[in-house]
Write an enzyme that holds these catalytic residues in place. Structure first.
Site, PDB file in Angstrom:
ATOM      1  N   ASP A   1       1.761  29.160  12.788  1.00 22.09           N
ATOM      2  CA  ASP A   1       0.478  29.628  12.254  1.00 22.09           C
ATOM      3  C   ASP A   1      -0.290  30.509  13.234  1.00 22.09           C
ATOM      4  O   ASP A   1      -1.522  30.500  13.251  1.00 22.09           O
ATOM      5  CB  ASP A   1      -0.373  28.411  11.852  1.00 22.09           C
ATOM      6  CG  ASP A   1      -1.609  28.790  11.048  1.00 22.09           C
ATOM      7  OD1 ASP A   1      -1.565  29.807  10.341  1.00 22.09           O
ATOM      8  OD2 ASP A   1      -2.627  28.067  11.141  1.00 22.09           O
TER       9      ASP A   1
ATOM     10  N   LYS B   1       1.035  29.125  -2.276  1.00 24.21           N
ATOM     11  CA  LYS B   1       0.180  28.494  -1.258  1.00 24.21           C
ATOM     12  C   LYS B   1      -1.212  28.279  -1.845  1.00 24.21           C
ATOM     13  O   LYS B   1      -1.790  29.181  -2.455  1.00 24.21           O
ATOM     14  CB  LYS B   1       0.093  29.403  -0.028  1.00 24.21           C
ATOM     15  CG  LYS B   1      -1.004  29.063   0.984  1.00 24.21           C
ATOM     16  CD  LYS B   1      -0.631  27.893   1.867  1.00 24.21           C
ATOM     17  CE  LYS B   1      -1.639  27.698   3.000  1.00 24.21           C
ATOM     18  NZ  LYS B   1      -1.597  28.759   4.016  1.00 24.21           N
TER      19      LYS B   1
END
Length: 406
Positions: free
Chosen positions: A317, A184
């Site tokens: 998220d 990421k």
């Protein structure tokens, strides 16, 4: 002994239709047989009594250790305390029907191993370790007057700081060494970080390209936090495969993503959650003002991406006390994405993104027995999915019943 699920109203996510009553034989942790006639033989029989049966859900954007929305506070907490709160979060995800999650910052090899070994009750975890961030980037939680940030790997945090091509290569290799399923990067400003702006690009293109190169050599891929069209275009042009959020996309960039085969993982649930209760959940008041810049634009980005045919996975998220909102993404996207496509985003599309086609995301012989059963037809009424936490009759993960009303 095999497990036999009888009288299941099978939802075929590929076809986008309920194909009728089926009987499923499960041996070990995999689906052995699907029959349209009753199955004979011994085994543990569970009569689903006409309940809808579909694959277990996949959330492709979670932060399993984010028990608070004040991410700058995480490094000052005991790793044992954070682990305990993480286990609590994981159990809630499983009870909502999510049998697999992709953690894109904070989740690591230890918790993934504990879950795989059966020590922790929760979804299967695909992890990337700590997200890579430049100084002053979305993973830099230092306040303006703070010079140092503890970089010890055992210190709880969602990200790590690295600058320059040599450092980012080293950081990527370190995450790969620890078993990362993806890398990421923070390619754009964010809400929860104290010193960057939503519209700031992060990492040079040389740095992004170097990280992608390292991931490619390890046969994994790169995930990028990005909101603006410019940041998304920079990331995709340099080989990033998965764009997280993408709220401020435009038509040209959506077309470019389609051309390059990039995925989009919208996370509308977190913006609605942060708007409604972010400050109460720990988000510093000074950062809450950033939310409005991305909240309204998110649904338009989803609509554009769907119209262009960009593959979209399901993501949320969520942070802090807002994890209970995990199923609300179905409601938020439901106004612009057809129900069949939305169900695919949380099953087969998510599996393709995670590079585990043939393993999860479908009900078919040879696939892992990750299954959920509930009342009603979500193809006719997608709001059923938003209420699953209360109505799930069965959750099966890896061939084991982990929640049952039977």
């Amino acid at each position: 002994m095999p497990t036999i699920l009888t009288n299941a109203n099978l939802l075929d996510v590929d076809a986008g239709e309920i194909v009728g009553v089926r009987h499923i034989v499960i041996e070990g942790n995999r689906i052995k047989e699907i029959s349209d006639t009753p199955v004979t033989g011994s085994g543990d029989v569970i009569d689903l009594k006409g309940k809808t049966l579909m694959p277990g859900l996949i959330d492709a954007h979670v932060h399993i250790s984010a028990y608070t929305a004040n991410l700058a506070d995480l490094p000052y907490q005991s790793p044992f305390y954070v682990a305990a709160r993480t286990i609590e979060i994981l159990g809630g995800m499983l009870d909502r029907g999510f049998t697999t999650v992709r953690d894109v910052g904070g989740g690591e090899f230890g918790m993934a191993r504990a879950q795989a070994e059966g020590s922790v009750r929760g979804p299967r975890i695909y992890f990337g370790g700590k997200a890579l961030s430049p100084s002053a980037g979305h993973g830099d939680m230092r306040k303006p007057g703070q010079d140092t940030q503890d970089a010890g790997y055992s210190v709880p945090s969602l990200g790590r700081i690295c600058n320059g091509v040599d450092e980012v290569r080293s950081a990527a290799r370190d995450e790969i060494r620890r078993g990362a399923n993806h890398i990421k990067i923070m390619a754009n400003g964010g809400i929860a970080s104290p010193t960057d702006r939503i519209d700031s690009d992060q990492f040079s293109e040389d740095e992004i390209s170097a990280i992608v190169d390292e991931a490619s050599m390890a046969n994994i891929y790169v995930v990028a936090h990005a909101y603006t069209a410019r940041s998304v275009e920079r990331a995709v042009r340099n080989g990033v495969r998965s764009i997280e959020h993408g709220n401020l996309l435009d038509e040209n960039t959506v077309g470019f993503m389609k051309e390059k085969g990039a995925y989009l993982v919208p996370t509308l649930a977190t913006y609605r959650g942060l708007k409604d209760e972010g400050v109460a959940a720990g988000l510093p008041t000074a950062l809450a003002a950033k939310i409005d810049k991305v909240l309204d634009a998110g649904i338009r980005a989803v609509e554009m991406a769907h119209r262009a045919g960009v593959p979209m996975a399901y993501g949320t998220d969520l942070l802090g006390a807002m994890h209970y909102r995990q199923l609300t993404e179905f409601d938020l996207r439901g106004g612009v994405v057809p129900a069949a496509d939305l169900l695919r985003s949380a099953t087969v599309t998510g599996a393709a993104l995670l590079q585990c086609e043939g393993e999860i995301g479908r009900i078919a012989p040879g696939y892992l027995a990750d299954l959920i059963a509930f009342e009603g037809d979500p193809l006719a009424d997608i709001s059923i999915m938003g209420r699953l936490a209360e109505t799930l009759a069965l959750v099966m993960q890896d061939g084991k019943v982990v929640r049952s009303a039977f």
